[in-house]
Design an enzyme around this catalytic site. Structure first.
Site, mmCIF file in Angstrom:
data_model
loop_
_atom_site.group_PDB
_atom_site.id
_atom_site.type_symbol
_atom_site.label_atom_id
_atom_site.label_comp_id
_atom_site.label_asym_id
_atom_site.label_seq_id
_atom_site.Cartn_x
_atom_site.Cartn_y
_atom_site.Cartn_z
ATOM 1 N N ALA A 197 27.513 72.039 -14.035
ATOM 2 C CA ALA A 197 27.240 72.795 -12.817
ATOM 3 C C ALA A 197 26.348 71.944 -11.930
ATOM 4 O O ALA A 197 25.437 71.265 -12.420
ATOM 5 C CB ALA A 197 26.546 74.110 -13.144
ATOM 6 N N LYS A 254 16.810 74.613 -12.150
ATOM 7 C CA LYS A 254 16.241 73.272 -12.015
ATOM 8 C C LYS A 254 16.073 72.891 -10.542
ATOM 9 O O LYS A 254 15.028 72.394 -10.123
ATOM 10 C CB LYS A 254 17.151 72.234 -12.687
ATOM 11 C CG LYS A 254 17.207 72.285 -14.194
ATOM 12 C CD LYS A 254 18.198 71.222 -14.666
ATOM 13 C CE LYS A 254 18.355 71.147 -16.156
ATOM 14 N NZ LYS A 254 19.358 70.141 -16.561
ATOM 15 N N ALA A 275 21.607 69.470 -11.583
ATOM 16 C CA ALA A 275 22.823 69.598 -12.403
ATOM 17 C C ALA A 275 22.460 69.947 -13.836
ATOM 18 O O ALA A 275 21.354 69.676 -14.297
ATOM 19 C CB ALA A 275 23.623 68.298 -12.363
ATOM 20 N N ASP A 276 23.419 70.533 -14.517
ATOM 21 C CA ASP A 276 23.278 70.785 -15.948
ATOM 22 C C ASP A 276 24.656 70.647 -16.585
ATOM 23 O O ASP A 276 25.660 71.064 -15.996
ATOM 24 C CB ASP A 276 22.712 72.185 -16.219
ATOM 25 C CG ASP A 276 22.333 72.358 -17.681
ATOM 26 O OD1 ASP A 276 21.486 71.578 -18.162
ATOM 27 O OD2 ASP A 276 22.885 73.240 -18.351
ATOM 28 N N THR A 277 24.696 70.037 -17.751
ATOM 29 C CA THR A 277 25.955 69.826 -18.465
ATOM 30 C C THR A 277 25.873 70.500 -19.827
ATOM 31 O O THR A 277 24.872 70.367 -20.522
ATOM 32 C CB THR A 277 26.234 68.313 -18.653
ATOM 33 O OG1 THR A 277 26.292 67.696 -17.362
ATOM 34 C CG2 THR A 277 27.545 68.077 -19.382
#
Length: 195
Positions: A110, A57, A73-75
């Protein structure tokens, strides 16, 4: 608290929750979203998967807006090293929540920071979430609100999903979608912001 910066920040996220959390730094930023397909990432470990998605991303957005500091970010929600993505149907949302009830799982976020010169920094924050042993009736009522469908694991701790949660061990904001305290530490150590 007021942080200072001479940098131009981009938050690479369409999430209103991340926007709200990032705004607590009280620094100017713009939002640019990525067009990448998250499911293109292949990894055997959930922590590696979420890190790769965050980088994907951030890199996509960094190409669109060169010369800016990009934070992506990624969750994800993981139960026994199995990813529970955003549910795409009523039945999948019910299944996710039945899998999680009465047990513990991990929420991993992250964060990828890409500086103007292309330098990349990533980290993964983990929070343990323990669900109550809730009834099918409560799960059905929650799913009926429509809230689970844009959230990893099928619940939001900051919304009515809180009724499913017994307790957490770790950073609450990480479960919401952005571990702000750890992000702040990294931005300060990289000299991207200062007090």
């Amino acid at each position: 608290m007021q942080f200072h910066t001479s940098k131009s920040f981009i938050l690479a996220s369409a999430s209103p929750r991340r926007k709200e959390i990032f705004a607590r730094l009280n620094i100017p930023f713009d939002i640019v979203t990525s067009d990448v397909e998250e499911t293109s990432v292949q990894a055997t470990e959930v922590s590696q998967y979420v890190k790769e998605v965050a980088l994907l991303k951030a890199r996509d957005v960094a190409k669109k807006v060169p010369g800016r500091v990009v934070v992506g970010a990624d969750t994800i929600v993981a139960k026994d090293n199995r990813l529970l993505h955003k549910p795409t149907s009523h039945d999948e949302a019910i299944s996710h929540l039945r899998t999680l009830r009465g047990t513990a799982h991990e929420v991993l976020t992250a964060v990828a920071i890409i500086e103007e010169n292309g330098e990349e920094t990533t980290f993964v924050e983990k929070t343990k979430v323990i669900f109550k042993n809730v009834s099918d009736e409560l799960i059905e009522a929650y799913v009926a609100t429509g809230d689970p469908f844009d959230k990893a694991g099928g619940y939001g701790i900051q919304t009515e999903g809180v009724f499913l949660v017994d307790r957490i061990e770790g950073d609450y904001l990480n479960v919401v979608g952005l571990p702000l305290a750890t992000l702040c530490e990294h931005l300060i150590s990289l000299k991207l912001i200062s007090l």
